[in-house]
Scaffold this active site. Sequence first.
Site, PDB file in Angstrom:
ATOM      1  N   CYS A   1       2.550   2.079   8.054  1.00  0.00           N
ATOM      2  CA  CYS A   1       2.900   1.484   6.744  1.00  0.00           C
ATOM      3  C   CYS A   1       3.685   2.455   5.871  1.00  0.00           C
ATOM      4  O   CYS A   1       3.511   2.491   4.643  1.00  0.00           O
ATOM      5  CB  CYS A   1       1.673   0.983   5.991  1.00  0.00           C
TER       6      CYS A   1
ATOM      7  N   GLN B   1      -6.626   8.279   0.933  1.00  0.00           N
ATOM      8  CA  GLN B   1      -6.876   9.250   2.006  1.00  0.00           C
ATOM      9  C   GLN B   1      -7.526  10.529   1.488  1.00  0.00           C
ATOM     10  O   GLN B   1      -7.665  11.492   2.249  1.00  0.00           O
ATOM     11  CB  GLN B   1      -5.562   9.605   2.722  1.00  0.00           C
TER      12      GLN B   1
ATOM     13  N   HIS C   1       2.669   5.053   1.039  1.00  0.00           N
ATOM     14  CA  HIS C   1       2.266   3.890   1.832  1.00  0.00           C
ATOM     15  C   HIS C   1       2.951   2.661   1.224  1.00  0.00           C
ATOM     16  O   HIS C   1       3.216   2.633   0.018  1.00  0.00           O
ATOM     17  CB  HIS C   1       0.742   3.770   1.713  1.00  0.00           C
TER      18      HIS C   1
ATOM     19  N   ASP D   1      -2.941   7.523  -5.783  1.00  0.00           N
ATOM     20  CA  ASP D   1      -3.477   6.768  -4.658  1.00  0.00           C
ATOM     21  C   ASP D   1      -4.380   7.729  -3.885  1.00  0.00           C
ATOM     22  O   ASP D   1      -3.897   8.633  -3.200  1.00  0.00           O
ATOM     23  CB  ASP D   1      -2.307   6.274  -3.796  1.00  0.00           C
TER      24      ASP D   1
ATOM     25  N   LYS E   1     -12.528   3.393   3.715  1.00  0.00           N
ATOM     26  CA  LYS E   1     -12.041   4.688   4.207  1.00  0.00           C
ATOM     27  C   LYS E   1     -12.982   5.812   3.799  1.00  0.00           C
ATOM     28  O   LYS E   1     -12.688   6.978   3.975  1.00  0.00           O
ATOM     29  CB  LYS E   1     -10.637   4.957   3.661  1.00  0.00           C
TER      30      LYS E   1
HETATM   31  N1  PMP Z   1      -2.513   4.107   0.468  1.00  0.00           N
HETATM   32  C1  PMP Z   1      -2.751   4.935   1.489  1.00  0.00           C
HETATM   33  C2  PMP Z   1      -2.325   6.369   1.375  1.00  0.00           C
HETATM   34  C3  PMP Z   1      -3.374   4.464   2.640  1.00  0.00           C
HETATM   35  O1  PMP Z   1      -3.597   5.297   3.664  1.00  0.00           O
HETATM   36  C4  PMP Z   1      -3.776   3.110   2.706  1.00  0.00           C
HETATM   37  C5  PMP Z   1      -4.426   2.546   3.949  1.00  0.00           C
HETATM   38  N2  PMP Z   1      -3.850   2.955   5.140  1.00  0.00           N
HETATM   39  C6  PMP Z   1      -3.524   2.288   1.611  1.00  0.00           C
HETATM   40  C7  PMP Z   1      -2.900   2.817   0.513  1.00  0.00           C
HETATM   41  C8  PMP Z   1      -3.946   0.855   1.595  1.00  0.00           C
HETATM   42  O2  PMP Z   1      -5.333   0.777   1.647  1.00  0.00           O
HETATM   43  P1  PMP Z   1      -6.070  -0.624   1.832  1.00  0.00           P
HETATM   44  O3  PMP Z   1      -5.442  -1.250   3.036  1.00  0.00           O
HETATM   45  O4  PMP Z   1      -7.504  -0.269   2.061  1.00  0.00           O
HETATM   46  O5  PMP Z   1      -5.847  -1.425   0.597  1.00  0.00           O
END
Ligand code: PMP
Length: 416
Positions: free
Chosen positions: A373, A212, A132, A209, A235
């Site tokens: 993203c 997910q 991401h 990270d 999430k």
């Molecule tokens: N890493 C991953 C794998 C994600 O899916 C996301 C959110 N789509 C993020 C980071 C960023 O998370 P947040 O916007 O809650 O900071």
Amino acid sequence: METNLTCSLSPERVEKVRSEFPVLNQMINGSPLIYLDNAATTQKPLRVTKCITQYYNGYNSNVHRGVHQLSQLATIAYEESREKIAGFIHAAHKHEVIYTKGTTDGINMVAYAFNKKFLAVGDTVMISAMEHHANIVPWQIYGEEKEIRLKVIPINEHGELDMDAFSAMLDEKVKLVSVTYVSNTLGTVNPIKDIIRIAHQHGIPVLIDAAQAIAHIAIDVQELDVDFLVFSGHKMYGPTGIGVLYAKEKWLEQMPPYQGGGDMIKQVTFEKTTYNTLPYKFEAGTPSISAAIGLGAAIDYLQDFGIEELSAYEHELTNYTISKLLQVDGLRLIGSAKAHAGSISFIMNGHHNSDIGELLNQQGIAVRTGHHCTQPLMKIFNIRGTVRASLAIYNTHQEIDSFLGGLNKALEILRG
Ligand code: PMP
């Protein structure tokens, strides 16, 4: 997700789960809402929203600073949540749990600290091709001055990491490996145990990270021996504006604070400041108190449900969804890893993702379209984006059938 458990929730259980999420019970454009955008954010159960209301209506107050009763109650609830989080991920100490704004914030904190303290000019941070933007851009922003390079673990056509390449790419310049547990775009579940073990053999720390993964797979930070783990409350059935950076005590002790201000200090003079003990050294200013308390309630929810049972149910529903999607003419799955979580991406031959998303929305079906993203990943697959359906515990087989019906209807319209 690779698991031997097979699990189907009874219709009564599914009904009970769904009744805890009132937002699901509504019509969108004349059809019942089918919410398949859970990788972006999950819905919140009543116990989370109730507990936030209770805080605001019953004991709203700032934490850590008050001698009065309300402040003491708020502090107790705020710290109890930290304890619940520590228990949920099996941290050795509750002060290894740092409240953040979310996954992005947590990675930025580590990127800041590494660049300030642990990286030298020309060093490398290793990420993967499916990261991401939150696990790409912070390294570029903070690494600019020291010309920190990103090394990228490649993937195969299924969206699985090339582990041989990973091992071969580890050299003395690599100072941190930072990879996602589960890809938000491909659904790939990465072999993080192996990644951590191999990186550690080279003396390299690892950040995972878990944005997910946290609501879908049981995580034990001590068993994983992971150095840093980040995730977002929103999430995992919790509120927005709150997340967690878990880090081993030895790292937190060495890391410089990310922000300065109230609560993170021991003593301030105009000449010099000494910092507070862990975890407060990293929690400057008034935190998101209600969200932290709400996150505690979300963890209670997940634990009461049972993460193993939840995992098994979602695994089954994921396989069901993928098998149905593969029957659709002209559909190409983006991400067909053997270990696959409930984020399912696809494109349709000759049709724009956004048109499909729009036509599904007209039928009350919420999916996400776009690059999610992960623009560099889109480039690797040579596509501009995908349609992504992402699952959560309240989704049902009937909803997947309706989603497929809706998709076929959208395609009929598009094909004229
Ligand atoms: N890493 C991953 C794998 C994600 O899916 C996301 C959110 N789509 C993020 C980071 C960023 O998370 P947040 O916007 O809650 O900071």
